[in-house]
Design an enzyme around this catalytic site. Sequence first.
Site, PDB file in Angstrom:
ATOM      1  N   SER A   1       0.759  -1.067  -0.085  1.00  0.00           N
ATOM      2  CA  SER A   1       0.038  -0.009   0.001  1.00  0.00           C
ATOM      3  C   SER A   1       1.044   1.212   0.123  1.00  0.00           C
ATOM      4  CB  SER A   1      -0.923  -0.101   1.361  1.00  0.00           C
ATOM      5  OG  SER A   1      -1.510  -1.177   1.322  1.00  0.00           O
ATOM      6  N   THR A   2       0.107   2.558  -0.042  1.00  0.00           N
ATOM      7  CA  THR A   2       1.071   3.792  -0.100  1.00  0.00           C
ATOM      8  C   THR A   2       0.075   4.979  -0.185  1.00  0.00           C
ATOM      9  OG1 THR A   2       2.891   4.751  -1.335  1.00  0.00           O
ATOM     10  CG2 THR A   2       1.046   3.907  -2.912  1.00  0.00           C
ATOM     11  N   ILE A   3       0.715   6.213  -0.251  1.00  0.00           N
ATOM     12  CA  ILE A   3       0.053   7.322  -0.423  1.00  0.00           C
ATOM     13  C   ILE A   3       0.807   8.040  -1.466  1.00  0.00           C
ATOM     14  CG2 ILE A   3      -0.930   7.491   2.035  1.00  0.00           C
ATOM     15  CD1 ILE A   3       1.657   9.988   0.872  1.00  0.00           C
TER      16      ILE A   3
END
Length: 528
Positions: free
Chosen positions: A349-351
Amino acid sequence: MRNFHFAGRSTVHAQNAMVATSHPQAALAAIEVMRAGGTAADGAVAASALLAVIEPQSTGIGGDCFALLQPKGEGRITAYNGSGRAPMAADAAWYLERNIHSVPLTSAHAVSVPGAIDAWETILRDHGRLGLDRLLQPAIRAAEEGYVVAPRVAFDWKNQFEKLKGGVNTERYLLPRGKPAIAGDVIRQPELALALRAIAKYGRDAFYRGPVAEDIVETLRGIGGLHTLDDFAAHSTETTTPIGTTYKDLDVWQCPPNGPGITMLLMLNILSRFDLTKFSPVSVERFHLEAEAARIAYMIREQHIGDPAQVKVDVEAILAKEFADEYISKISMERLLDLPDVAPPMHPSTIYITVVDRDRNVCSFINSIAHSFGSAIVSNKTGILLQNRAGGFRIQPGHPNCIAPGKRPLHTIIPALATRRGRAIMPFGVMGGQYQPTGQTRVLTNILDYGLDVQEAIDMPRGLHYEGVYQLEDGVPTDVVTGLQKIGHKTTSLVGPLGGGQAIWIDWDKGTLTGGSDPRKDGCALGY
């Protein structure tokens, strides 16, 4: 123009500056920084630091960072590689002697040295007006005084409950009352606030030397890690030149390996050989071609890409238009290519944050702790959730991505920037682990081939061909799913949607900015 009878989001428009993030509070923090005279880089760091507190499943100061920056939206683009390295004791032979053939994702061995803080300071040195002391204040307040959990964050928290129950210090720091946080809960992290205060006061050295580094190393070595204080003290950000290709009338830029942006560029090169406009944007043919391009590009990535500081990566050859001809020429609309199934080591996951300021400084910025809630290891005293990015290594001597002392793993996070004749047109990114090259390709082709605006391009239903199965969002129509199955695709539905995304389109003639942000996350685009 969208049909206002139906649910959806309008694009956001502004003249001066704009930001798009995965959380409204982060977008607001960046706008406030730019209103106070900060640059796009200042806004991105302020937003990223705040997200490191309020979106803990996706990012944190225990993670990594990549960015592309172009001053005044013209001329030279600089790529920043803020990815961390394996400990100097992390030799493949050490693992194989202990019968470890893949890196356990919730072990100390999955934690590479976090690169984000050094990257933030480096980017601000080159492109900022404000320092970490000013820019970390929103994050410090959120950690100290508390923040309200947003719906998507709560969704991920619930889905990772079992992982967090088995983590290191996670019950203390991330499971209030022994349960996952729900939307509307207020979470406080005073220990993390103290660490952020130290970084705000003393800069990157507060993280890589002294009590914070000592706490992280002590935590990791206490559960079998090979990390040392020297590994942390030696960390540095790499400043490089981006790599690119051309699609339609735009040049598209990515950070070079060990980032996987080359995968997206290769997908564009493959799809440029087909006229996507012959097919509906939501059609069997379009989904099939995208999957075949991804299968080829991901296979080539796994075969050829590693840390160029330790292995030879022939970027020029891979990005040559004819490079994948032997596969492209065999693409059929009636069946799948006969290719080996690629099983990357991780799907994290990430932003992603995109910012353009009033001087048209452009920042395409991404920060991540890899898998949702990273390694599920939180440092003993400082409350820092640590990434599991080293889980992306192979333990396979001879493989370009085999773990080695001081080596950087093949990454998944990729900020992108599209330009026309040297001028920035769209800084953009799509989150979602292995989906990112496919997601960026989809958003860009939605705009360039199908004439969608940035919000429509982000909203459109998605699919990811991953490990031999086509993962399709609920928004993909039944007839498209059935059609894909008829030509040989194994399909499956998803628990959560594929990633998220943000984009800002720059109209130089009108002097305006148009932003979009993904409804798959909690965030928004804001401008003034």
